[in-house]
Design a protein around this motif. Structure first.
Motif, PDB file in Angstrom:
ATOM      1  N   ASP A 106       0.854  -1.192   0.000  1.00 21.98           N
ATOM      2  CA  ASP A 106       0.000   0.000   0.000  1.00 21.98           C
ATOM      3  C   ASP A 106       0.889   1.241   0.000  1.00 21.98           C
ATOM      4  OD1 ASP A 106       0.995   0.323   2.602  1.00 21.98           O
ATOM      5  OD2 ASP A 106      -0.813  -0.484   3.540  1.00 21.98           O
ATOM      6  N   SER A 107       0.315   2.406   0.160  1.00 19.25           N
ATOM      7  CA  SER A 107       1.085   3.650   0.069  1.00 19.25           C
ATOM      8  C   SER A 107       2.059   3.831   1.231  1.00 19.25           C
ATOM      9  CB  SER A 107       0.135   4.861   0.022  1.00 19.25           C
ATOM     10  OG  SER A 107      -0.703   4.882   1.171  1.00 19.25           O
ATOM     11  N   ASP A 108       1.887   3.013   2.280  1.00 19.87           N
ATOM     12  CA  ASP A 108       2.822   3.082   3.414  1.00 19.87           C
ATOM     13  C   ASP A 108       3.920   2.029   3.314  1.00 19.87           C
ATOM     14  OD1 ASP A 108       1.453   5.189   4.734  1.00 19.87           O
ATOM     15  OD2 ASP A 108      -0.058   3.742   5.427  1.00 19.87           O
ATOM     16  N   GLY A 109       3.899   1.260   2.227  1.00 14.81           N
ATOM     17  CA  GLY A 109       4.938   0.249   2.043  1.00 14.81           C
ATOM     18  C   GLY A 109       4.641  -1.067   2.717  1.00 14.81           C
ATOM     19  N   ASN A 110       3.407  -1.226   3.220  1.00 12.77           N
ATOM     20  CA  ASN A 110       3.034  -2.472   3.896  1.00 12.77           C
ATOM     21  C   ASN A 110       2.399  -3.442   2.898  1.00 12.77           C
ATOM     22  OD1 ASN A 110       3.897  -1.496   6.423  1.00 12.77           O
ATOM     23  ND2 ASN A 110       1.938  -0.409   6.672  1.00 12.77           N
ATOM     24  N   VAL A 111       2.670  -4.718   3.077  1.00 15.28           N
ATOM     25  CA  VAL A 111       2.194  -5.751   2.148  1.00 15.28           C
ATOM     26  C   VAL A 111       0.665  -5.814   2.165  1.00 15.28           C
ATOM     27  CG1 VAL A 111       2.155  -8.224   1.637  1.00 15.28           C
ATOM     28  CG2 VAL A 111       4.282  -7.124   2.386  1.00 15.28           C
ATOM     29  N   ASN A 112       0.065  -5.751   0.962  1.00 16.90           N
ATOM     30  CA  ASN A 112      -1.387  -5.937   0.844  1.00 16.90           C
ATOM     31  C   ASN A 112      -1.753  -6.942  -0.256  1.00 16.90           C
ATOM     32  OD1 ASN A 112      -0.845  -4.453  -1.437  1.00 16.90           O
ATOM     33  ND2 ASN A 112      -2.138  -2.699  -0.881  1.00 16.90           N
TER      34      ASN A 112
ATOM     35  N   GLN B 296      13.682   0.201  -1.780  1.00 15.14           N
ATOM     36  CA  GLN B 296      12.811   1.256  -1.263  1.00 15.14           C
ATOM     37  C   GLN B 296      12.690   2.386  -2.280  1.00 15.14           C
ATOM     38  OE1 GLN B 296      11.042   1.320   1.938  1.00 15.14           O
ATOM     39  NE2 GLN B 296      10.015   2.737   0.529  1.00 15.14           N
ATOM     40  N   ASN B 297      13.814   2.703  -2.927  1.00  8.89           N
ATOM     41  CA  ASN B 297      13.820   3.761  -3.932  1.00  8.89           C
ATOM     42  C   ASN B 297      12.936   3.388  -5.125  1.00  8.89           C
ATOM     43  OD1 ASN B 297      14.797   6.261  -5.160  1.00  8.89           O
ATOM     44  ND2 ASN B 297      15.970   4.928  -6.535  1.00  8.89           N
ATOM     45  N   ILE B 298      13.016   2.157  -5.576  1.00 13.14           N
ATOM     46  CA  ILE B 298      12.198   1.695  -6.703  1.00 13.14           C
ATOM     47  C   ILE B 298      10.705   1.752  -6.342  1.00 13.14           C
ATOM     48  CG2 ILE B 298      11.554  -0.373  -8.025  1.00 13.14           C
ATOM     49  CD1 ILE B 298      14.544  -1.102  -8.010  1.00 13.14           C
ATOM     50  N   LEU B 299      10.379   1.295  -5.139  1.00 13.51           N
ATOM     51  CA  LEU B 299       8.975   1.293  -4.717  1.00 13.51           C
ATOM     52  C   LEU B 299       8.442   2.712  -4.551  1.00 13.51           C
ATOM     53  CD1 LEU B 299       9.029  -1.643  -2.129  1.00 13.51           C
ATOM     54  CD2 LEU B 299       8.197  -1.687  -4.491  1.00 13.51           C
TER      55      LEU B 299
ATOM     56  N   LEU C 191       5.344   4.425  -6.458  1.00 15.15           N
ATOM     57  CA  LEU C 191       4.246   5.098  -5.745  1.00 15.15           C
ATOM     58  C   LEU C 191       4.026   6.514  -6.256  1.00 15.15           C
ATOM     59  CD1 LEU C 191       4.888   3.883  -2.061  1.00 15.15           C
ATOM     60  CD2 LEU C 191       2.867   3.357  -3.462  1.00 15.15           C
ATOM     61  N   ASN C 192       5.044   7.057  -6.929  1.00 14.60           N
ATOM     62  CA  ASN C 192       4.939   8.384  -7.534  1.00 14.60           C
ATOM     63  C   ASN C 192       4.556   8.302  -9.022  1.00 14.60           C
ATOM     64  OD1 ASN C 192       5.578   9.860  -5.203  1.00 14.60           O
ATOM     65  ND2 ASN C 192       7.777   9.520  -5.543  1.00 14.60           N
ATOM     66  N   GLY C 193       4.307   7.074  -9.495  1.00 13.02           N
ATOM     67  CA  GLY C 193       3.884   6.904 -10.869  1.00 13.02           C
ATOM     68  C   GLY C 193       5.007   6.561 -11.828  1.00 13.02           C
ATOM     69  N   ASN C 194       6.216   6.414 -11.312  1.00 14.88           N
ATOM     70  CA  ASN C 194       7.374   6.091 -12.179  1.00 14.88           C
ATOM     71  C   ASN C 194       7.705   4.609 -12.040  1.00 14.88           C
ATOM     72  OD1 ASN C 194       7.760   8.889 -12.882  1.00 14.88           O
ATOM     73  ND2 ASN C 194       8.640   9.163 -10.827  1.00 14.88           N
ATOM     74  N   GLU C 195       7.205   3.829 -12.945  1.00 18.92           N
ATOM     75  CA  GLU C 195       7.339   2.377 -12.841  1.00 18.92           C
ATOM     76  C   GLU C 195       8.723   1.894 -13.304  1.00 18.92           C
ATOM     77  OE1 GLU C 195       4.040   0.957 -15.109  1.00 18.92           O
ATOM     78  OE2 GLU C 195       2.555   1.725 -13.674  1.00 18.92           O
TER      79      GLU C 195
END
Length: 266
Positions: free
Chosen positions: A210-216, A252-255, A259-263
């Motif tokens: 999710d947006s907090d980096g937690n597994v969903n 973390q940088n990739i994720l 999350l900012n739209g840069n896949e």
């Protein structure tokens, strides 16, 4: 008057007088035979009560009732009703159109047992029973069985019906046909369920945060590869919990970029 002249008197006969101003007055008349000293009939006496105001009021009420009846019958929404025994006593044209049952076919039939799908009979019976006790329900979805054995989805307001003495005499349901919307929603839900199964059973590891980096998201293949079950993984911070220390910063940088739209691929 002729009967009264023959000795046959009449009580509470309503007649209409034309006034000098060409208006009409309504009189309730007792026509009484008039006799002379020898008991010979010599005429008729009318003793009347002016009921013009009451009559005008009654006619206005009757006209309003007729207008309301026309509005209900011709309304562009299904309107149906039951008496205190649960039998249909209201069934407008739209209800007939939607269900395929004419008013004549529906009237006096038990609403729940005759027109509601089996799985909802108990809940609809409760809604109607509550309304018969004065507890109304809004936006209740029920499913009608049509004459062609199809199902129509209606969103209903169940309103208590009372007589002039405020005594409960039945329930009126004013509905909205939401069949197409309900079918669309069910199709979307079915598609979502199919996609969920595809994700869970995919022959490739699929996980998400999710947006907090937690597994969903943590499918069966991910669980098989990592050894961590979905129940364990869900809600945990992905990077800190499952990524080796030397790669945590870059992952973390990739994720964060994603999350900012840069896949990122591969």
């Amino acid at each position: 008057l002729t009967q009264a002249l023959n000795g046959n008197e009449t009580s509470n006969y309503e007649l209409e007088f034309c006034t000098a101003s060409d208006e009409t007055r309504y009189l309730l008349v007792n026509a009484t035979t008039r006799r002379d000293a020898e008991n010979n009939i010599v005429g008729v006496v009318g003793v009347a009560q002016d009921v013009t105001e009451a009559k005008t009021h009654d006619r206005a009420v009757a006209a309003m009732a007729k207008e309301l009846r026309q509005l209900i019958d011709a309304a562009n929404a299904p309107i149906f009703g039951i008496d205190v025994n649960g039998n249909v006593n209201e069934w407008n044209q739209k209800t007939a159109e939607i269900t395929g049952y004419t008013k004549e076919e529906a009237m006096n039939k038990p609403l729940v047992s005759r027109f509601i799908v089996p799985k909802l009979k108990n809940s609809v019976q409760k809604v109607m029973g509550d309304a018969l006790k004065g507890n109304e329900t809004s936006n209740y979805e029920l499913e009608f069985i049509t004459k062609s054995n199809e199902v129509r989805y209606l969103l209903v307001n169940a309103t208590t019906r009372r007589d002039a003495g405020n005594v409960i005499v039945g329930v009126v349901g004013v509905a909205q046909d939401v069949t197409e919307t309900a079918k669309h929603d069910r199709a979307v839900a079915l598609m979502a369920n199919e996609l969920r199964q595809l994700v869970d059973r995919a022959n490739a590891p699929i996980f998400g945060i999710d947006s907090d980096g937690n597994v969903n998201e943590w499918n069966e293949m991910t669980a098989e590869i990592t050894g961590f079950t979905g129940d364990y993984a869900l809600g945990k911070p992905l990077v800190e919990t499952f990524i080796i220390p030397k790669l945590q910063k870059s992952v973390q940088n990739i994720l964060t970029q994603a999350l900012n739209g840069n896949e990122t691929s591969n």
